[in-house]
Write a protein that holds these residues in place. Sequence first.
Motif, PDB file in Angstrom:
ATOM      1  N   TRP A  52       0.485  -1.164  -0.270  1.00  0.00           N
ATOM      2  CA  TRP A  52      -0.146   0.331  -0.027  1.00  0.00           C
ATOM      3  C   TRP A  52       0.503   1.130   0.143  1.00  0.00           C
ATOM      4  CZ3 TRP A  52      -0.572   3.966   3.818  1.00  0.00           C
ATOM      5  CH2 TRP A  52      -1.851   4.789   3.675  1.00  0.00           C
ATOM      6  N   LEU A  53       2.022   0.816   0.747  1.00  0.00           N
ATOM      7  CA  LEU A  53       2.425   2.167   1.078  1.00  0.00           C
ATOM      8  C   LEU A  53       3.225   2.701  -0.608  1.00  0.00           C
ATOM      9  CD1 LEU A  53       3.858   4.192   2.538  1.00  0.00           C
ATOM     10  CD2 LEU A  53       6.019   2.883   3.521  1.00  0.00           C
ATOM     11  N   ASN A  54       3.754   1.822  -1.260  1.00  0.00           N
ATOM     12  CA  ASN A  54       4.806   1.827  -2.590  1.00  0.00           C
ATOM     13  C   ASN A  54       3.578   2.486  -3.925  1.00  0.00           C
ATOM     14  OD1 ASN A  54       6.942   0.719  -2.656  1.00  0.00           O
ATOM     15  ND2 ASN A  54       6.566  -1.412  -2.052  1.00  0.00           N
ATOM     16  N   GLY A  55       2.241   1.548  -3.101  1.00  0.00           N
ATOM     17  CA  GLY A  55       1.325   2.199  -4.807  1.00  0.00           C
ATOM     18  C   GLY A  55       1.054   3.646  -4.013  1.00  0.00           C
ATOM     19  N   ILE A  56       1.219   3.978  -2.672  1.00  0.00           N
ATOM     20  CA  ILE A  56       0.256   5.306  -1.874  1.00  0.00           C
ATOM     21  C   ILE A  56       1.117   6.066  -3.235  1.00  0.00           C
ATOM     22  CG2 ILE A  56       0.166   7.005  -0.127  1.00  0.00           C
ATOM     23  CD1 ILE A  56      -2.568   5.693  -0.956  1.00  0.00           C
ATOM     24  N   VAL A  57       2.762   6.115  -2.977  1.00  0.00           N
ATOM     25  CA  VAL A  57       4.013   7.108  -3.062  1.00  0.00           C
ATOM     26  C   VAL A  57       4.457   7.405  -4.277  1.00  0.00           C
ATOM     27  CG1 VAL A  57       6.150   7.971  -2.715  1.00  0.00           C
ATOM     28  CG2 VAL A  57       5.376   6.894  -0.936  1.00  0.00           C
ATOM     29  N   VAL A  58       3.479   5.566  -5.239  1.00  0.00           N
ATOM     30  CA  VAL A  58       3.693   6.390  -6.715  1.00  0.00           C
ATOM     31  C   VAL A  58       2.483   6.902  -7.403  1.00  0.00           C
ATOM     32  CG1 VAL A  58       3.616   4.724  -8.359  1.00  0.00           C
ATOM     33  CG2 VAL A  58       4.955   3.840  -7.002  1.00  0.00           C
ATOM     34  N   THR A  59       1.227   6.678  -6.313  1.00  0.00           N
ATOM     35  CA  THR A  59       0.160   7.619  -7.279  1.00  0.00           C
ATOM     36  C   THR A  59      -0.131   8.591  -7.305  1.00  0.00           C
ATOM     37  OG1 THR A  59      -1.350   5.774  -5.741  1.00  0.00           O
ATOM     38  CG2 THR A  59      -1.328   5.427  -8.120  1.00  0.00           C
ATOM     39  N   LYS A  60      -0.037   9.206  -5.887  1.00  0.00           N
ATOM     40  CA  LYS A  60      -0.416  10.467  -4.937  1.00  0.00           C
ATOM     41  C   LYS A  60       1.443  11.040  -5.523  1.00  0.00           C
ATOM     42  CE  LYS A  60      -4.106   8.654  -3.459  1.00  0.00           C
ATOM     43  NZ  LYS A  60      -5.330   9.286  -4.438  1.00  0.00           N
ATOM     44  N   LEU A  61       2.488  11.119  -4.938  1.00  0.00           N
ATOM     45  CA  LEU A  61       3.331  11.801  -5.695  1.00  0.00           C
ATOM     46  C   LEU A  61       4.035  11.740  -6.334  1.00  0.00           C
ATOM     47  CD1 LEU A  61       5.296  11.571  -2.149  1.00  0.00           C
ATOM     48  CD2 LEU A  61       3.788  13.699  -2.267  1.00  0.00           C
ATOM     49  N   SER A  62       3.431  10.542  -7.573  1.00  0.00           N
ATOM     50  CA  SER A  62       3.759  10.583  -9.071  1.00  0.00           C
ATOM     51  C   SER A  62       5.483  10.356  -9.339  1.00  0.00           C
ATOM     52  CB  SER A  62       3.271  11.928  -9.827  1.00  0.00           C
ATOM     53  OG  SER A  62       1.730  12.147  -9.291  1.00  0.00           O
ATOM     54  N   ILE A  63       5.835   9.099  -8.245  1.00  0.00           N
ATOM     55  CA  ILE A  63       7.178   8.777  -8.242  1.00  0.00           C
ATOM     56  C   ILE A  63       7.583   7.953  -8.834  1.00  0.00           C
ATOM     57  CG2 ILE A  63       9.564   8.637  -7.331  1.00  0.00           C
ATOM     58  CD1 ILE A  63       7.980  10.252  -5.131  1.00  0.00           C
ATOM     59  N   GLN A  64       8.150   7.364 -10.175  1.00  0.00           N
ATOM     60  CA  GLN A  64       8.297   6.126 -10.912  1.00  0.00           C
ATOM     61  C   GLN A  64       8.722   5.255  -9.387  1.00  0.00           C
ATOM     62  OE1 GLN A  64       8.495   5.681 -13.917  1.00  0.00           O
ATOM     63  NE2 GLN A  64       8.174   7.816 -14.520  1.00  0.00           N
ATOM     64  N   SER A  65       8.449   3.756  -9.935  1.00  0.00           N
ATOM     65  CA  SER A  65       7.631   3.261  -9.191  1.00  0.00           C
ATOM     66  C   SER A  65       9.100   2.102  -8.915  1.00  0.00           C
ATOM     67  CB  SER A  65       7.244   1.904  -9.754  1.00  0.00           C
ATOM     68  OG  SER A  65       7.494   1.326 -10.972  1.00  0.00           O
ATOM     69  N   PHE A  66      10.364   2.478  -9.900  1.00  0.00           N
ATOM     70  CA  PHE A  66      11.811   1.689  -9.767  1.00  0.00           C
ATOM     71  C   PHE A  66      11.994   2.829  -8.590  1.00  0.00           C
ATOM     72  CE2 PHE A  66      16.237   2.177 -10.155  1.00  0.00           C
ATOM     73  CZ  PHE A  66      16.254   0.943 -10.977  1.00  0.00           C
ATOM     74  N   ILE A  67      12.229   4.024  -8.463  1.00  0.00           N
ATOM     75  CA  ILE A  67      12.780   4.990  -7.522  1.00  0.00           C
ATOM     76  C   ILE A  67      11.778   4.673  -5.802  1.00  0.00           C
ATOM     77  CG2 ILE A  67      13.086   7.047  -7.042  1.00  0.00           C
ATOM     78  CD1 ILE A  67      14.652   5.918  -8.308  1.00  0.00           C
ATOM     79  N   VAL A  68      10.636   4.192  -5.919  1.00  0.00           N
ATOM     80  CA  VAL A  68       9.522   3.926  -4.814  1.00  0.00           C
ATOM     81  C   VAL A  68      10.811   2.833  -4.213  1.00  0.00           C
ATOM     82  CG1 VAL A  68       7.866   3.816  -3.860  1.00  0.00           C
ATOM     83  CG2 VAL A  68       7.695   6.067  -5.409  1.00  0.00           C
ATOM     84  N   THR A  69      10.256   1.782  -5.205  1.00  0.00           N
ATOM     85  CA  THR A  69      10.399   0.314  -4.363  1.00  0.00           C
ATOM     86  C   THR A  69      11.489   0.407  -4.196  1.00  0.00           C
ATOM     87  OG1 THR A  69      10.518  -0.585  -7.164  1.00  0.00           O
ATOM     88  CG2 THR A  69       8.301  -0.426  -5.652  1.00  0.00           C
ATOM     89  N   LEU A  70      12.587   0.834  -5.005  1.00  0.00           N
ATOM     90  CA  LEU A  70      13.888   1.127  -4.314  1.00  0.00           C
ATOM     91  C   LEU A  70      14.245   0.828  -3.441  1.00  0.00           C
ATOM     92  CD1 LEU A  70      17.011   0.243  -5.601  1.00  0.00           C
ATOM     93  CD2 LEU A  70      16.813   2.329  -6.201  1.00  0.00           C
ATOM     94  N   ALA A  71      13.672   2.168  -2.658  1.00  0.00           N
ATOM     95  CA  ALA A  71      13.655   3.076  -1.448  1.00  0.00           C
ATOM     96  C   ALA A  71      12.831   1.873  -0.854  1.00  0.00           C
ATOM     97  CB  ALA A  71      13.124   4.495  -1.113  1.00  0.00           C
ATOM     98  N   THR A  72      12.485   0.965  -0.361  1.00  0.00           N
ATOM     99  CA  THR A  72      11.178   0.350  -0.270  1.00  0.00           C
ATOM    100  C   THR A  72      12.276  -0.840   0.302  1.00  0.00           C
ATOM    101  OG1 THR A  72       9.252   1.184  -1.293  1.00  0.00           O
ATOM    102  CG2 THR A  72       9.207  -0.325   0.701  1.00  0.00           C
ATOM    103  N   MET A  73      12.732  -1.552  -0.951  1.00  0.00           N
ATOM    104  CA  MET A  73      13.978  -2.097  -1.096  1.00  0.00           C
ATOM    105  C   MET A  73      14.996  -2.015   0.167  1.00  0.00           C
ATOM    106  SD  MET A  73      16.053  -4.045  -3.582  1.00  0.00           S
ATOM    107  CE  MET A  73      17.431  -2.394  -3.445  1.00  0.00           C
ATOM    108  N   SER A  74      15.491  -1.118   0.235  1.00  0.00           N
ATOM    109  CA  SER A  74      16.279  -0.685   1.513  1.00  0.00           C
ATOM    110  C   SER A  74      15.781  -0.427   2.830  1.00  0.00           C
ATOM    111  CB  SER A  74      17.185   0.901   1.387  1.00  0.00           C
ATOM    112  OG  SER A  74      18.378   1.264   1.929  1.00  0.00           O
ATOM    113  N   ILE A  75      14.504  -0.130   2.972  1.00  0.00           N
ATOM    114  CA  ILE A  75      14.051   0.186   4.435  1.00  0.00           C
ATOM    115  C   ILE A  75      13.521  -1.029   5.114  1.00  0.00           C
ATOM    116  CG2 ILE A  75      11.827   1.332   5.310  1.00  0.00           C
ATOM    117  CD1 ILE A  75      12.196   3.678   3.154  1.00  0.00           C
ATOM    118  N   ALA A  76      12.893  -1.576   3.933  1.00  0.00           N
ATOM    119  CA  ALA A  76      12.677  -3.018   4.325  1.00  0.00           C
ATOM    120  C   ALA A  76      13.409  -3.816   5.194  1.00  0.00           C
ATOM    121  CB  ALA A  76      12.140  -3.986   2.989  1.00  0.00           C
ATOM    122  N   ARG A  77      14.650  -4.254   4.556  1.00  0.00           N
ATOM    123  CA  ARG A  77      16.121  -5.216   4.637  1.00  0.00           C
ATOM    124  C   ARG A  77      16.394  -4.207   6.268  1.00  0.00           C
ATOM    125  NH1 ARG A  77      15.962  -9.437   2.432  1.00  0.00           N
ATOM    126  NH2 ARG A  77      16.770  -9.112   0.220  1.00  0.00           N
ATOM    127  N   GLY A  78      16.624  -2.937   6.149  1.00  0.00           N
ATOM    128  CA  GLY A  78      16.986  -2.262   7.272  1.00  0.00           C
ATOM    129  C   GLY A  78      16.586  -2.478   8.462  1.00  0.00           C
TER     130      GLY A  78
END
Length: 252
Positions: A52-78
């Motif tokens: 949901w967080l990935n989807g919200i950031v991609v749609t509401k902030l109009s950021i490319q999913s590549f960038i959003v999920t790359l950040a989420t990948m780092s956050i989740a791993r951390g």
Amino acid sequence: MTLVILIAGIDLSVGAILGLTATAAADLMMHKDLGFGSTLVIVLLLGAFIGWLNGIVVTKLSIQSFIVTLATMSIARGVARFWSGGIGIPITYGDEPNLAPPAFSWFAERISGVPVPAICFILLSIIFYIVLKFTRFGRYVYAIGGNETAGHLSGIKVNRIKIMVFIICGVLSAFAGIIHAAQLSQGSPNDGNGYELNAIAAVAIGGTSLAGGIGTIFGTIVGALILGVLDNMLGLLNVDNNLQMVVKGFKD
């Protein structure tokens, strides 16, 4: 991942979600004394929240999913490493405190000789084949990937569909984390490292266009099987792990 790529997106966080949810499942059962059902629900909700967080950031902030999920990948791993102290959490089964419920081991067992993970794979493949082929949601997924602007002008709630797709991806990644933890009898923050690339490769090899709008679940199944057979063959031939990466690279 098939659904995400069909809407012309990408999700690089799936491997990290697997690692986080595997760690969460192990910790909740071994250290928090939660039962099988409670652990399952919490872990799946965790995957849904990240999706949901990935989807919200991609749609509401109009950021490319590549960038959003790359950040989420780092956050989740951390978060997974912080949660477990950077080490794996072994899973031991029993009815006493600080032991996992024996029911959890069902995900690593066999039914009539068929591994439960394989059964789950088949059932989920059938479900999402039906979803994409015969439901309104499936038609909307293809429409958005084919031409998002046209889909919007046709009355499709594009943002809502995109968020739902990312939630589905997150939930299934969490489910994979549960199966992974049961198979290895541990939850480790390093689990799932690089799995996102295998998932993307399976979808792409199966004929799904990275530009969106074209692809099938059946194609992804074929892609996944090709990857699985290749891994198995290289392992049986005792090919060096480093050379296995080279071979996989040429295959991709």
